[in-house]
Design an enzyme around this catalytic site. Structure first.
Site, PDB file in Angstrom:
ATOM      1  N   ARG A  39      -1.542  -1.376  -6.232  1.00 39.85           N
ATOM      2  CA  ARG A  39      -1.613  -2.673  -5.545  1.00 39.85           C
ATOM      3  C   ARG A  39      -2.405  -3.673  -6.384  1.00 39.85           C
ATOM      4  NH1 ARG A  39      -1.105  -4.802  -0.268  1.00 39.85           N
ATOM      5  NH2 ARG A  39      -2.882  -5.989   0.562  1.00 39.85           N
ATOM      6  N   LYS A  64      -1.306  -2.665   7.707  1.00 37.32           N
ATOM      7  CA  LYS A  64      -2.698  -2.579   8.161  1.00 37.32           C
ATOM      8  C   LYS A  64      -3.018  -3.681   9.159  1.00 37.32           C
ATOM      9  CE  LYS A  64      -7.384  -2.303   6.243  1.00 37.32           C
ATOM     10  NZ  LYS A  64      -8.182  -2.350   4.984  1.00 37.32           N
ATOM     11  N   TYR A  88      -8.544 -12.074  -7.280  1.00 33.81           N
ATOM     12  CA  TYR A  88      -7.656 -12.018  -8.445  1.00 33.81           C
ATOM     13  C   TYR A  88      -7.564 -13.359  -9.170  1.00 33.81           C
ATOM     14  CZ  TYR A  88      -6.153  -7.842  -5.912  1.00 33.81           C
ATOM     15  OH  TYR A  88      -6.125  -6.640  -5.250  1.00 33.81           O
ATOM     16  N   HIS A 115      -4.368   2.919  -4.762  1.00 29.44           N
ATOM     17  CA  HIS A 115      -4.633   1.486  -4.597  1.00 29.44           C
ATOM     18  C   HIS A 115      -4.604   0.765  -5.938  1.00 29.44           C
ATOM     19  CE1 HIS A 115      -5.337  -0.895  -1.071  1.00 29.44           C
ATOM     20  NE2 HIS A 115      -6.229  -1.655  -1.700  1.00 29.44           N
ATOM     21  N   HIS A 139      -2.800 -10.451   3.178  1.00 33.72           N
ATOM     22  CA  HIS A 139      -4.216 -10.696   3.478  1.00 33.72           C
ATOM     23  C   HIS A 139      -4.339 -11.753   4.577  1.00 33.72           C
ATOM     24  CE1 HIS A 139      -5.550  -9.264  -0.795  1.00 33.72           C
ATOM     25  NE2 HIS A 139      -5.406  -8.266   0.058  1.00 33.72           N
ATOM     26  N   ARG A 177       0.853  -1.190   0.000  1.00 33.87           N
ATOM     27  CA  ARG A 177       0.000   0.000   0.000  1.00 33.87           C
ATOM     28  C   ARG A 177       0.890   1.241   0.000  1.00 33.87           C
ATOM     29  NH1 ARG A 177      -1.930  -3.716   3.645  1.00 33.87           N
ATOM     30  NH2 ARG A 177      -4.061  -4.498   3.266  1.00 33.87           N
TER      31      ARG A 177
END
Length: 335
Positions: A283, A228, A315, A280, A306, A205
């Site tokens: 990313r 995050k 994806y 974003h 994630h 990010r």
């Protein structure tokens, strides 16, 4: 005439307990005997403490704090520990004002749903409204968990808006070249071009790269500590990018906040980027090209950081062999 006294053997013992008039002996207080005075005092203290704690004998007054006060209390106890705690508090205080700041215990799901309907009519995005609902629910859940409120979440039955899933957008190789050329050509902050390149090479990010510690660029890897999920991620990079990144940090020092500069350049390029993505898109571009080039979905999950594979599976459809059995096994092609 005077009543005669009962015989001596029928007289009651003066030392025995007598029940008061109109009462039976079953209503008498139970008595306990203790060997020492100290033991009796401790027992008395225990009984008094239990009476104070017993809601039946000493009920607590109803919580009359308003929603805005609960938001402040949530921030003091928990919100300040969140990376976006200050921003979230501002959103919650605005939401409390729009709800006319009711008593927290009297807030209802219908009040929130009615406000949500008005905001939808004004054009507020469904995802934004779902985020606000999540923030508000978290206040009550956290305060209840901490014992700050005695009532459960009044919004626990309010469901988020069901949103139409959108196809992820990403930049083609030609569009990447256009964007990088535009970043290199502009005057001003020297940071956006190199930050964009690191994002494209690692899937990080923008904010994670901005907070990069120069000491964590080493051995052809970059380690992001300000993530995050609060978990560090170490991503390999090629020697050329490592050299350029080290040289940039040595010359200019730590990165400064320059996301708005990137957004202006991105808008100027007229590239087809969905509203609200901005940085974003870098990313998404990394992840999309990673899968299109044959990358493993589990490896991508670790690279992106994630916690759930569900996020990474967005994806999967870009994989060259994704669901190819549909072509091989469909009934039309077998007739």
């Amino acid at each position: 005439m005077h009543a005669r006294s009962p015989p001596a053997h029928q007289r009651s013992n003066p030392h025995e307990s007598r029940a008061p008039r109109g009462r039976t002996t079953d209503c008498l207080r139970p008595r306990r005997r203790f060997k020492t005075k100290a033991e009796a005092v401790r027992f008395e203290s225990l009984v008094r403490q239990r009476l104070v704690q017993d809601a039946e004998w000493n009920p607590k007054p109803k919580d009359k704090r308003r929603l805005s006060e609960l938001v402040d209390r949530w921030f003091d106890l928990h919100g300040h520990t969140l990376s976006d705690g200050v921003r979230r508090k501002e959103i919650l205080q605005t939401l409390a004002k729009e709800l006319r700041d009711p008593l927290g215990r009297e807030l209802t799901g219908n009040q929130v749903n009615e406000l949500r309907r008005k905001q939808i009519e004004k054009g507020v995005a469904g995802k934004t409204l779902n985020n606000r609902l999540g923030y508000l629910k978290a206040v009550f859940n956290e305060l209840y968990q901490l014992g700050e409120i005695e009532y459960r979440n009044p919004l626990e039955r309010v469901r988020p808006i069901k949103l139409q899933e959108r196809a992820l957008s990403f930049l083609s190789l030609e569009e990447i070249a256009v964007l990088l050329e535009a970043l290199d050509a502009r005057d001003g902050s020297p940071h956006p071009p190199i930050i964009a390149r690191v994002c494209l090479a690692t899937g990080a990010r923008w904010g994670e790269v901005e907070g990069l510690d120069p000491a964590l660029v080493r051995n052809s890897t970059v380690t992001f500590a300000n993530t995050k999920s609060k978990r560090t991620r170490t991503i390999p990079i090629n020697a050329e990018l490592e050299k350029a990144l080290k040289a940039h940090l040595a010359r200019h020092g730590h990165f400064t906040h320059c996301m708005e500069t990137f957004r202006r350049v991105l808008r100027a390029t007229k590239l087809n980027v969905p509203q609200g993505q901005a940085s974003h898109i870098l990313r998404h571009t990394f992840a999309s090209h990673f899968i299109m080039n044959g990358g493993n979905i589990l490896t991508l999950q670790k690279i992106l950081g994630h916690t759930s594979l569900t996020m990474t599976m967005r994806y999967a459809h870009l994989s060259p062999d994704h669901l190819q059995d549909a072509v091989r096994l469909n009934p039309l092609d077998q007739t």
